[in-house]
Design an enzyme around this catalytic site. Structure first.
Site, mmCIF file in Angstrom:
data_model
loop_
_atom_site.group_PDB
_atom_site.id
_atom_site.type_symbol
_atom_site.label_atom_id
_atom_site.label_comp_id
_atom_site.label_asym_id
_atom_site.label_seq_id
_atom_site.Cartn_x
_atom_site.Cartn_y
_atom_site.Cartn_z
ATOM 1 N N THR A 61 15.654 7.034 17.914
ATOM 2 C CA THR A 61 16.571 6.810 19.038
ATOM 3 C C THR A 61 16.983 5.359 19.128
ATOM 4 O O THR A 61 16.417 4.504 18.481
ATOM 5 C CB THR A 61 15.906 7.238 20.351
ATOM 6 O OG1 THR A 61 14.695 6.493 20.528
ATOM 7 C CG2 THR A 61 15.605 8.713 20.337
ATOM 8 N N LYS A 113 9.193 -5.764 2.980
ATOM 9 C CA LYS A 113 9.291 -5.187 4.313
ATOM 10 C C LYS A 113 8.251 -4.086 4.409
ATOM 11 O O LYS A 113 7.875 -3.462 3.421
ATOM 12 C CB LYS A 113 10.691 -4.651 4.596
ATOM 13 C CG LYS A 113 11.169 -3.479 3.749
ATOM 14 C CD LYS A 113 10.674 -2.107 4.122
ATOM 15 C CE LYS A 113 10.919 -1.810 5.590
ATOM 16 N NZ LYS A 113 10.319 -0.442 5.917
ATOM 17 N N THR A 170 12.946 -2.670 8.980
ATOM 18 C CA THR A 170 13.147 -1.509 9.863
ATOM 19 C C THR A 170 12.434 -1.807 11.188
ATOM 20 O O THR A 170 12.987 -2.462 12.047
ATOM 21 C CB THR A 170 12.636 -0.203 9.213
ATOM 22 O OG1 THR A 170 11.306 -0.403 8.724
ATOM 23 C CG2 THR A 170 13.544 0.210 8.066
ATOM 24 N N THR A 174 5.294 2.700 3.553
ATOM 25 C CA THR A 174 6.725 2.523 3.771
ATOM 26 C C THR A 174 6.952 1.081 3.573
ATOM 27 O O THR A 174 6.890 0.297 4.489
ATOM 28 C CB THR A 174 7.218 2.900 5.156
ATOM 29 O OG1 THR A 174 7.320 4.278 5.199
ATOM 30 C CG2 THR A 174 8.648 2.470 5.392
ATOM 31 N N GLU A 179 2.884 -1.754 12.874
ATOM 32 C CA GLU A 179 3.559 -1.431 14.136
ATOM 33 C C GLU A 179 2.589 -1.522 15.313
ATOM 34 O O GLU A 179 1.594 -0.808 15.364
ATOM 35 C CB GLU A 179 4.176 -0.038 14.042
ATOM 36 C CG GLU A 179 5.368 -0.007 13.106
ATOM 37 C CD GLU A 179 5.843 1.390 12.775
ATOM 38 O OE1 GLU A 179 6.973 1.502 12.284
ATOM 39 O OE2 GLU A 179 5.085 2.353 12.994
ATOM 40 N N ASN A 227 6.677 4.637 17.480
ATOM 41 C CA ASN A 227 6.934 5.797 16.635
ATOM 42 C C ASN A 227 7.372 7.028 17.410
ATOM 43 O O ASN A 227 7.934 7.959 16.831
ATOM 44 C CB ASN A 227 5.691 6.103 15.790
ATOM 45 C CG ASN A 227 5.566 5.139 14.636
ATOM 46 O OD1 ASN A 227 6.258 5.272 13.635
ATOM 47 N ND2 ASN A 227 4.713 4.137 14.787
#
Length: 413
Positions: free
Chosen positions: A413, A189, A163, A200, A286, A408
């Protein structure tokens, strides 16, 4: 690609260069683009040529996603047997009610029809945006290509499950059991919404070893407790987390169990794979620029050691300081203090990148420039000695950068 092995004197197994989820005998993997993401692969699968023992552990988030509910039910009905797994990214199929469950079961059925196996031998997984129904026309297109050799590459599978990840994460190792070569492969992942109790993240492990489902589940649960459950990126726990392992018995040796003379060798190799994958997730947090490892020793209990490690690595103030390359050890001892675990400041000793900063609860003078130089490295280590017992644990996380908010703030979008 030809696999190459490298052996370390530290291990009783070999790390296979370019090893992957399909490196163990009898496994194939693939992935393709079906339109869930704009221009990246988003649908992947793993297939074993023979029925495999299987086990899984799942998120502790009470909003458990439909694929997890279906896979958990499937493993119960099949008594821990699987032959295939299918996974999509970009859509979590979570918070989708009965339709989400029906869609996951329909996916199982389509895969089973293509592979000519029972649907109860197919696991399903999803990751991505929560609250949207799966576009089943696109999912069906993916299932229709599962047997297409053009898409049957492990690299494609590794890409399809991502992702917000910035890189693929995979490994394979080999070892000898009863004189025969056994292989363990893994792919995972995970980048954001990562927190102990699974994050996640999806992790898949395959092996051609001969091991029964009950033993496999015990091993997976034990390994997960000190690997995947010891990582954090942002303190959020996902609805879709799952670690699933399949062992297809392709290598004929004495069935592995705790009574097998080489059981510990297999356990060490399995734990190494899980640790490698867990650290790869933490490293790819991230916006992350640094991997943080927190080693806690001298705790009164394993639970205390784990909780203190996770508390430190979860602290946004600690993470921000590491990003800023600031040796603000006060944030570390503050996290230790509010962890809720038994500590004695007068017995507590802390090192940052092997440089003492706290001794018996007192600040230690250190060379600021030398410390600053070490904090520019990609790996940062915090060592905490509590001086109260013999329990120890390690937690993994990453720093907190400006890019975390940027990523985040625009995830949908």
């Amino acid at each position: 690609m030809k696999h190459q092995e490298t052996t370390s004197q530290q291990y009783n197994f070999s790390i296979i260069k370019h090893g992957d989820i399909s490196t163990p005998q009898g496994f194939t993997a693939g992935g393709m683009h079906i339109g869930l993401r704009a221009n990246k692969k988003d649908f992947g699968w793993i297939y074993s040529s023979s029925l495999a023992s299987a086990a899984a552990v799942y998120t502790l988030n009470q909003f458990k996603a439909a694929p997890l509910i279906v896979t958990e039910d499937t493993l119960q009905k099949s008594k821990g047997k699987l032959q295939a797994l299918v996974v999509n990214s970009a859509n979590a199929n979570s918070c989708t009610g009965q339709q989400g469950i029906d869609d996951a079961r329909q996916t199982q059925t389509w895969v089973a029809q293509q592979l000519q196996i029972p649907s109860e031998h197919v696991a399903v997984a999803s990751t991505g945006v929560i609250g949207e129904y799966l576009p089943m026309d696109k999912i069906k297109t993916g299932t229709e290509h599962i047997k297409d050799a053009n898409f049957a590459t492990p690299g494609a599978f590794n890409e399809a499950i991502l992702t917000t990840d910035t890189c693929t994460k995979h490994i394979a190792v080999s070892l000898k059991i009863d004189g025969k070569t056994v292989t363990i492969g893994g792919s995972t992942k995970g980048s954001g919404m990562i927190h102990p109790n699974m994050a996640t993240m999806l992790a898949f492990i395959t092996t051609d070893a001969s091991i029964e489902s009950n033993t496999l589940h015990q091993l997976l649960k034990s390994s997960t407790d000190h690997t995947f459950n010891m990582i954090t990126v942002d303190g959020d726990t996902s609805t879709n987390d799952m670690v699933l392992v399949m062992a297809n018995h392709q290598v004929e040796h004495q069935i592995l169990s705790q009574d097998h003379p080489q059981w510990e060798t297999f356990v060490d190799a399995f734990n190494f794979v899980c640790t490698f994958l867990a650290k790869a997730i933490a490293r790819d947090g991230e916006g992350a620029t640094k991997l943080i490892s927190v080693n806690v020793s001298g705790a009164k209990s394993i639970s205390d050691a784990r909780k203190i490690g996770k508390t430190i690595v979860s602290s946004n103030l600690v993470k921000s300081a590491i990003f800023g390359e600031d040796a603000n050890f006060g944030r570390i001892i503050t996290a230790i203090g509010y962890s809720g675990c038994e500590i004695d400041p007068n017995c507590t000793y802390v090192q940052l990148n092997q440089i003492p900063v706290v001794d018996k609860g007192m600040a230690v003078l250190f060379d600021e420039q030398a410390m600053s130089n070490t904090l520019t490295h990609e790996n940062v280590t915090i060592d905490v000695q509590l001086g109260l017992g013999n329990a120890a644990a390690t937690a993994y996380g990453c720093d907190l950068s400006y890019d975390y908010v940027r990523i985040n703030a625009s995830y949908r979008t």
